[in-house]
Design an enzyme around this catalytic site. Structure first.
Site, PDB file in Angstrom:
ATOM      1  CD  GLU A   1      80.627  36.934   4.091  1.00 49.09           C
ATOM      2  OE1 GLU A   1      80.609  38.092   4.478  1.00 49.09           O
ATOM      3  OE2 GLU A   1      81.647  36.215   4.104  1.00 49.09           O
ATOM      4  CG  ASP A   2      80.552  33.634  -0.563  1.00 45.00           C
ATOM      5  OD1 ASP A   2      80.215  34.774  -0.214  1.00 45.00           O
ATOM      6  OD2 ASP A   2      81.735  33.253  -0.618  1.00 45.00           O
TER       7      ASP A   2
END
Ligand code: MN
Length: 504
Positions: free
Chosen positions: A76-77
Site C-alpha cells: 500500500e505504501d
C-alpha cells in the site's frame, strides 16, 4: 537501522536456520522499501512494521506470519506490488500480506443501526480469510494505538472508537487477554477522556486504601497453602483494568462496593488438582461470598478462559477475589488462540481440546485431524462465514444474510415496511429486479412505491430468510382474508369461495 539480531532477540523463540533466513530477508526488504518514509512522530516508518512483528512474536512466533507482518505495509505504501512480494517470498507470505491490505479497507462508518458493529466484526473476520491475517492486523493496531498521540485529534477519536468496537472485542473473542486489555485501555483514554480520569482516580484511591489489607491477605494465603501442604508456583496481585472497571461501574450505577474484583489475588499452580485443593483450603479458612464461586475450569468461558474464581471475607469482613489457575491456563488467558497453535506446533497435546468460541471450534477439529503443522497452518483459512454474505445499504450499514439471499431478503432485513413497498432495486448503482440474487459486499438501494406492493407467491421462492418468509406469508394471509371479508360484506351467501381462499 536497528539491527536484525536485536529484532530476533526481542522475540522469545528459537527459530530454525531456514526460518531465520526468511525473517532476515523480509526485514531487509521492508527496511529498504520504506526507506526515506517517516511516521507522524518523525520515526523512520520501518520501526512500525518492526514493532508490530515484535508484538506478534510474543504470542505467535511463526516465521511466515512474522515475515508478512514486517512486510504488511509494503504494497500500500511503497513502489513494490503484491506480485513482486509473491515472487520474492512465495504465495503463503504474499497471501497473508494481501489479506492485511484488504482488511485495511474495512472501515467503521457512523451508523445508528444496532447490528452494525456486530456485523462489521463479522465482515472483518470474513474478509480476513485466514485467522493469521487477523493476528497481524491486531498487532498492527496495537502499535498504531501506542503511538496514537502523534496523529490529529479527530483522527485519534475515529481510530480509537474503531479499536474499542471492533479490534478489542475480536481480541477478546480469540481469548488474547493481554491484547484485549491493552487495546481497551489505550482507546478508553481517547474515546471517554473524562471517564478515564475519574475511573483512574477512583482506582488509585481504592488501591491506596486497600494496600495493607492486600499485603496481609497475600501473606495469609502463603501461610495457609504451605501449612496445608498445597503445591503452588506463585501468588500475584492483579488489579482490574481501567476500561473493564468503568464498564462494571456503569452496570452497578457507579457503586464501587458492588465490584468485588478490583483487586484480585492470583494463585498459580502446576496442576488442575492443585487448583481445586487450593480452593478447598481457602474455603476452610475464609468464609466464601455465596454465588461468587465460579468454576471456569469445568466450564470454560466461550473464549476458552479457564480459572477458579471465589470471593471470600477477610477478618475485617472485607471481600477479596481469589483466582486459581495452572500456569498453562494462565498463559492461554494471555495468548488465547495463538497459544493453542503454538502448542500444536510443538506437539504438546495439553493445549489442545479446550472449549473455544464457536467459530474457533472448527479450528480444533482440524487441529486434531491434521498432524502435520504445515498442513494445519494451511487449514487455518477461515471459512466459517462462507455461507454468509454482507450487503451494504446506501448509507453504509451492513446486513448479514445467508448466501443466495435476494433483494427481497435484503429489503425485509432493512425494514418490514420497505419490504411491503418495494418495486425494484439498484444494485451497485445499476437497475435490478427484486428477485435478483445478491453477492457479498453488494450495495443495494431499494426503490419504493407509495402504495403497497402486489406481493405474489413468487416472492416466497426468491426469499431465503425466515423473516422475509414470515412477512410474505403474513401479507398473503391478510390479503386473502380481506377478499373473503369483502365477499361477506356483499352478502353473497351462496357464493362458494374458490379453493385457494378456503385453505386452513
Ligand atoms: Mn501498519
Amino acid at each position: 537501522m536497528k539491527q536484525f539480531p536485536d529484532f530476533l532477540k526481542a522475540i522469545p523463540h528459537k527459530f530454525g536456520p531456514k526460518e531465520e533466513q526468511v525473517l532476515k530477508r523480509a526485514y531487509e526488504f521492508s527496511y529498504k522499501a520504506h526507506q526515506g518514509q517517516k511516521r507522524k512522530n518523525g520515526d523512520p516508518y520501518f520501526l512500525h512494521p518492526r514493532e508490530a512483528a515484535i508484538t506478534l512474536g510474543q504470542i505467535f512466533p511463526d516465521s511466515s506470519t512474522l515475515a508478512a507482518t514486517l512486510l504488511h505495509d509494503v504494497p500500500e505504501d511503497t513502489a513494490f506490488s503484491i506480485e513482486k512480494l509473491e515472487t520474492e517470498f512465495g504465495p503463503e507470505i504474499a497471501h497473508l500480506i494481501d489479506g492485511v491490505t484488504q482488511l485495511g479497507q474495512v472501515r467503521m462508518k457512523d451508523s445508528k443501526d444496532k447490528f452494525y458493529v456486530e456485523n462489521l466484526r463479522k465482515l472483518f473476520i470474513a474478509t480476513s480469510q485466514d485467522i493469521r491475517v487477523i493476528l497481524i492486523k491486531l498487532a498492527d493496531r496495537i502499535h498504531n494505538m501506542r503511538t496514537i498521540s502523534f496523529i490529529p485529534p479527530d483522527k485519534q477519536l475515529k481510530v480509537a472508537g474503531e479499536t474499542l468496537e471492533i479490534y478489542a472485542p475480536i481480541a477478546a473473542r480469540l481469548g488474547i487477554g493481554s491484547w484485549k486489555d491493552e487495546l481497551e485501555d489505550l482507546s478508553f483514554k481517547i474515546v471517554y477522556p473524562k471517564d478515564y480520569v475519574t475511573t483512574q482516580k477512583l482506582l488509585d484511591e481504592e488501591l491506596e486504601s486497600r494496600k495493607e489489607s492486600v499485603k496481609e491477605m497475600e501473606k495469609m494465603l502463603h501461610h495457609i497453602l504451605r501449612t496445608e501442604g498445597i503445591k503452588y508456583l506463585e501468588i500475584t496481585g492483579r488489579i482490574k483494568r481501567l476500561y473493564s472497571l468503568f464498564r462494571k461501574l456503569q452496570k452497578y450505577q457507579k457503586d464501587l462496593s458492588k465490584v468485588h474484583d478490583i483487586i484480585a489475588l492470583r494463585i498459580i499452580t502446576k496442576s488442575t488438582a492443585d487448583c481445586y485443593a487450593a480452593l478447598g483450603v481457602i474455603h476452610k479458612h475464609f468464609q466464601p461470598l455465596p454465588g461468587r464461586i465460579k468454576d471456569y475450569i469445568a466450564t470454560p468461558k466461550p473464549n476458552g478462559y479457564q480459572s477458579l474464581h471465589t470471593t471470600v471475607f477477610n477478618k475485617e469482613s472485607k471481600t477479596f477475589e481469589i483466582q486459581i489457575r495452572t500456569d498453562l491456563m494462565h498463559e492461554e488467558a494471555e495468548r488465547g488462540v495463538a497459544a493453542h497453535w503454538f502448542y500444536a506446533e510443538e506437539g504438546k497435546p495439553e493445549g489442545v481440546g479446550r472449549v473455544q468460541a464457536n467459530w474457533i471450534k472448527e479450528l480444533q477439529s482440524w487441529q486434531e485431524e491434521t498432524k502435520n503443522p504445515e498442513e494445519f497452518l494451511e487449514s487455518l483459512k477461515i471459512d466459517f462465514f462462507r455461507d454468509r454474505i454482507f450487503v451494504f445499504t446506501p448509507k453504509g450499514d451492513i446486513k448479514d444474510l445467508p448466501a443466495g439471499a435476494s433483494v427481497i431478503d435484503f429489503a425485509f432485513a432493512v425494514h418490514t415496511d420497505l419490504g411491503y413497498h418495494m418495486m425494484g432495486a439498484k444494485i451497485n448503482g445499476k437497475m435490478g429486479s427484486i428477485f435478483d440474487e445478491l453477492e457479498n459486499e453488494d450495495t443495494v438501494e431499494i426503490i419504493k412505491i407509495k402504495k403497497e406492493a402486489v406481493i405474489s407467491r413468487d416472492w416466497l421462492k426468491a426469499a431465503k430468510t425466515h423473516s422475509a418468509h414470515n412477512r410474505i406469508r403474513h401479507y398473503l394471509n391478510e390479503h386473502n382474508q380481506s377478499i373473503i371479508n369483502r365477499i361477506k360484506e356483499l352478502k353473497l351467501k351462496d357464493f362458494t369461495l374458490p379453493r385457494f381462499f378456503r385453505k386452513k
